[in-house]
Design an enzyme around this catalytic site. Structure first.
Site, PDB file in Angstrom:
ATOM      1  CD  GLU A 210      13.647  -0.873   1.810  1.00  0.00           C
ATOM      2  OE1 GLU A 210      12.348  -1.436   2.674  1.00  0.00           O
ATOM      3  OE2 GLU A 210      13.245  -0.234   1.039  1.00  0.00           O
TER       4      GLU A 210
ATOM      5  CE  LYS B  53      10.694  -1.814  -1.850  1.00  0.00           C
ATOM      6  NZ  LYS B  53      11.559  -0.609  -1.411  1.00  0.00           N
TER       7      LYS B  53
ATOM      8  CE  LYS C  70      12.902  -0.612  -5.379  1.00  0.00           C
ATOM      9  NZ  LYS C  70      13.732   0.419  -5.040  1.00  0.00           N
TER      10      LYS C  70
ATOM     11  CG  LEU D 238      -4.928  -2.682   3.290  1.00  0.00           C
ATOM     12  CD1 LEU D 238      -4.529  -3.930   2.568  1.00  0.00           C
ATOM     13  CD2 LEU D 238      -6.186  -2.942   4.504  1.00  0.00           C
TER      14      LEU D 238
HETATM   15  P1  NAP Z   1       6.307   2.194   6.817  1.00  0.00           P
HETATM   16  O1  NAP Z   1       6.450   3.738   7.313  1.00  0.00           O
HETATM   17  O2  NAP Z   1       6.771   1.318   7.912  1.00  0.00           O
HETATM   18  O3  NAP Z   1       4.632   2.233   7.382  1.00  0.00           O
HETATM   19  C1  NAP Z   1       3.830   0.783   7.217  1.00  0.00           C
HETATM   20  C2  NAP Z   1       2.526   1.144   7.775  1.00  0.00           C
HETATM   21  O4  NAP Z   1       1.711  -0.091   7.683  1.00  0.00           O
HETATM   22  C3  NAP Z   1       2.271   1.838   8.994  1.00  0.00           C
HETATM   23  O5  NAP Z   1       1.489   2.485   8.985  1.00  0.00           O
HETATM   24  C4  NAP Z   1       1.951   0.274   9.900  1.00  0.00           C
HETATM   25  O6  NAP Z   1       1.306   0.477  11.191  1.00  0.00           O
HETATM   26  C5  NAP Z   1       1.106  -0.307   9.014  1.00  0.00           C
HETATM   27  N1  NAP Z   1       1.306  -1.638   9.067  1.00  0.00           N
HETATM   28  C6  NAP Z   1       2.168  -2.610   8.776  1.00  0.00           C
HETATM   29  N2  NAP Z   1       2.075  -3.909   9.167  1.00  0.00           N
HETATM   30  C7  NAP Z   1       0.866  -3.880   9.449  1.00  0.00           C
HETATM   31  C8  NAP Z   1      -0.067  -4.901   9.861  1.00  0.00           C
HETATM   32  N3  NAP Z   1       0.348  -6.300  10.064  1.00  0.00           N
HETATM   33  N4  NAP Z   1      -1.249  -4.606  10.298  1.00  0.00           N
HETATM   34  C9  NAP Z   1      -1.660  -3.332  10.375  1.00  0.00           C
HETATM   35  N5  NAP Z   1      -0.933  -2.476   9.918  1.00  0.00           N
HETATM   36  C10 NAP Z   1       0.489  -2.640   9.685  1.00  0.00           C
HETATM   37  O7  NAP Z   1       6.279   1.698   5.424  1.00  0.00           O
HETATM   38  P2  NAP Z   1       6.438   2.468   4.024  1.00  0.00           P
HETATM   39  O8  NAP Z   1       7.529   3.235   3.901  1.00  0.00           O
HETATM   40  O9  NAP Z   1       5.301   3.674   4.062  1.00  0.00           O
HETATM   41  O10 NAP Z   1       6.176   1.590   3.033  1.00  0.00           O
HETATM   42  C11 NAP Z   1       4.883   1.048   2.755  1.00  0.00           C
HETATM   43  C12 NAP Z   1       5.166   0.235   1.484  1.00  0.00           C
HETATM   44  O11 NAP Z   1       5.587   0.875   0.252  1.00  0.00           O
HETATM   45  C13 NAP Z   1       6.086  -1.042   1.307  1.00  0.00           C
HETATM   46  O12 NAP Z   1       5.941  -1.971   0.707  1.00  0.00           O
HETATM   47  C14 NAP Z   1       7.304  -0.191   0.882  1.00  0.00           C
HETATM   48  O13 NAP Z   1       8.255  -1.188   0.222  1.00  0.00           O
HETATM   49  C15 NAP Z   1       6.945   0.774  -0.317  1.00  0.00           C
HETATM   50  N6  NAP Z   1       7.529   1.663  -0.832  1.00  0.00           N
HETATM   51  C16 NAP Z   1       7.857   2.469  -0.033  1.00  0.00           C
HETATM   52  C17 NAP Z   1       8.884   3.700  -0.259  1.00  0.00           C
HETATM   53  C18 NAP Z   1       9.217   4.666   0.553  1.00  0.00           C
HETATM   54  O14 NAP Z   1       9.796   5.984  -0.008  1.00  0.00           O
HETATM   55  N7  NAP Z   1       9.017   4.568   1.760  1.00  0.00           N
HETATM   56  C19 NAP Z   1       8.925   4.011  -1.696  1.00  0.00           C
HETATM   57  C20 NAP Z   1       8.310   2.873  -2.505  1.00  0.00           C
HETATM   58  C21 NAP Z   1       7.730   1.820  -2.215  1.00  0.00           C
HETATM   59  P3  NAP Z   1       1.544   1.566  12.336  1.00  0.00           P
HETATM   60  O15 NAP Z   1       2.154   2.830  11.780  1.00  0.00           O
HETATM   61  O16 NAP Z   1       0.620   1.686  13.429  1.00  0.00           O
HETATM   62  O17 NAP Z   1       2.998   0.772  12.893  1.00  0.00           O
HETATM   63  N1  HSE Z   2      15.279   1.502   0.238  1.00  0.00           N
HETATM   64  C1  HSE Z   2      14.760   1.768  -1.194  1.00  0.00           C
HETATM   65  C2  HSE Z   2      15.845   2.685  -2.025  1.00  0.00           C
HETATM   66  C3  HSE Z   2      13.417   2.753  -1.014  1.00  0.00           C
HETATM   67  O1  HSE Z   2      16.909   2.694  -1.291  1.00  0.00           O
HETATM   68  O2  HSE Z   2      15.762   2.895  -3.195  1.00  0.00           O
HETATM   69  C4  HSE Z   2      12.759   2.693  -2.154  1.00  0.00           C
HETATM   70  O3  HSE Z   2      12.366   1.394  -2.619  1.00  0.00           O
END
Ligand code: NAP
Ligand code: HSE
Length: 433
Positions: free
Chosen positions: A191, A106, A206, A10
């Site tokens: 974010e 988280k 966290k 997802l």
């Molecule tokens: P992101 O780059 O914004 O990606 C979100 C993805 O989910 C996109 O592919 C989006 O589709 C899809 N999406 C969102 N809402 C949707 C919906 N309602 N229906 C269908 N598809 C949907 O986010 P991310 O940075 O990968 O983060 C994802 C999760 O991991 C979050 O919970 C975040 O807190 C967690 N996280 C992130 C990091 C990090 O380093 N980024 C680290 C730890 C945890 P589209 O691509 O088509 O827009």
């Molecule tokens: N915004 C977050 C950070 C991304 O700065 O640590 C990872 O959870």
């Protein structure tokens, strides 16, 4: 068990793309560990036409969640879409369809983790969320498995990369708060809306998750007292540096006699503390156990491939559990009741910076006031601002209860001689000076 285990994703953003790459690049190692292949079968996205950071067959993508959640071939759902309500609905649906779930979310786990865990257990499904805390650092497993024989007393974490980057840049390069935040956004740690980073909420989420697992106790997000880094002035970093401390946004949790103290606040950390060496966007979690003493887990707290390692490791655990027929067990079962520590039982040292009239007797009035609250000073600095008119006074107290410190602060603010209490911060550790 069949020769392949099938995964539904997802989300295909920063983290989802990393998951696809990692599964592809490490397929041989995964097959060797698991005795089967891991295959991604469907991926939910919002926009089918968006260009992706990863090569993926177009017909794997869908905008219909049911294509992933109701596919009978899919064994494990990886939720990397973010957000709370929709993600929660999808995960609950997955459990009802007897699919195991791995999540990096988280926000969701901090708010609804226990409810989701109950639904997983009820359906004999696994629910893992290693990536939800400190990205690529295997901290949840470190606590739950690595330290399972110990009694953890204290957890301190630098669990937000954005704020650590800002504070490091302010401290070591003299960059302003605003410019450092802009850089963190450009570098992609922050974010989309950085409010939850700089106001400490991301770290609080966290810490709530860490607290539950470290102390086997129910911790609600509202239990975590939060203050962020907005308003920290370069002067406080400079005086801290002069006195042997460095400013960090520290998540702090301590549990004894079933009493919990848990908070996130800017803290002046002695430079000799292991967490003081953690710079820029890096994360670290310091864990103090009864038997093991000090341990520290360090690494990247975010990013595509680092976060994907935590997710794919969770998928490996699920597949091993499937193989052993032991799915549906909780990461940690809460078995201690919790009460929050009252302010008379919370002990710390404090840094205070104030402006006072530069005249005879002022310092002795201030020190008498603290003496009345049973608080003694550990370090004092005084600098004239306008000679003979205003002095800037900085002091660090010895350990005191929060209750006594708050009372002293209130009285301090009402003294005629005190023009302004500019700032005060918790202090952790002993600076070598
Ligand atoms: P992101 O780059 O914004 O990606 C979100 C993805 O989910 C996109 O592919 C989006 O589709 C899809 N999406 C969102 N809402 C949707 C919906 N309602 N229906 C269908 N598809 C949907 O986010 P991310 O940075 O990968 O983060 C994802 C999760 O991991 C979050 O919970 C975040 O807190 C967690 N996280 C992130 C990091 C990090 O380093 N980024 C680290 C730890 C945890 P589209 O691509 O088509 O827009
Ligand atoms: N915004 C977050 C950070 C991304 O700065 O640590 C990872 O959870």
């Amino acid at each position: 068990m069949s020769e392949k285990v099938t995964v539904g994703l997802l989300g295909l953003g920063v983290v989802g793309s990393g998951v696809i790459k990692l599964i592809e690049n490490h397929q041989q190692k995964l097959a060797h560990q698991l005795g089967c292949n891991v295959q991604v079968k469907r991926v939910l996205v919002r926009d089918l036409d968006k260009s992706r950071d990863v090569d993926i067959e177009e017909d794997l993508l869908t905008t219909n969640p049911d294509d992933v959640l109701n596919d009978p071939d899919i064994d494990v759902i990886v939720e990397v879409m973010g957000g709370v309500n929709e993600a929660k609905d999808y995960i609950l649906k997955a459990f009802t369809s007897k699919k195991h779930v791995v999540s990096a979310n988280k926000d969701l786990v901090a708010l609804h983790g226990p409810e989701l865990q109950d639904a997983a257990t009820h359906n004999k499904c696994d629910f893992y969320y290693e990536a939800s805390v400190a990205g690529g650092i295997p901290i949840l497993r470190g606590i739950v498995d690595g330290l399972s024989s110990d009694r953890i007393q204290k957890v301190m974490g630098i669990v937000n990369g954005t704020t650590n980057y800002i504070l490091t840049q302010m401290d070591s390069e003299g960059v302003s708060y605003e410019n450092a935040l802009k850089e963190a956004q450009e570098l992609g740690f922050a974010e989309a809306d950085p409010t939850s980073d700089v106001e400490g909420l991301d770290a609080a989420r966290k810490m709530a998750i860490l607290g539950r697992l470290a102390f086997s106790t129910p911790v609600d997000l509202e239990d975590v007292e939060v203050s962020g880094i907005k308003g920290i002035e370069l002067e406080d970093l400079q005086y801290g540096d002069q006195l042997g401390y460095t400013m960090k946004l520290i998540g702090y949790a301590n549990f004894d006699n079933h009493e919990l103290e848990i908070n996130v606040q800017p803290t002046l950390l002695a430079k000799s503390h292991p967490l003081a060496a953690v710079k820029n966007e890096f994360n670290a979690v310091y864990v103090y156990g009864d038997a093991v003493g000090e341990t520290m887990f360090y690494g990247p707290g975010a990013g595509s491939l680092p976060t994907a390692t935590a997710i794919v490791s969770d998928v490996v655990t699920v597949i091993k559990n499937m193989r052993l027929g032991v799915t549906g067990n909780q990461f940690v079962e809460p078995h201690f009741k919790k009460e929050l520590k009252t302010s008379d039982k919370r002990y710390a040292q404090y840094y205070v910076r104030l402006f006072a009239k530069d005249e005879a007797g002022v310092f002795s009035t201030i020190s008498a006031l603290f003496h009345d609250q049973d608080i003694s000073f550990k370090r004092i600095l005084q600098t004239p601002v306008n000679k003979g008119e205003v002095a800037e006074i900085i002091f660090i107290t010895h350990q005191t209860s929060l209750e006594n410190f708050q009372q002293a602060l209130e009285k301090l603010e009402s003294l005629d001689a005190v023009l302004e209490v500019k700032s005060y911060y918790k202090v952790e550790g002993d600076a070598i000076s």
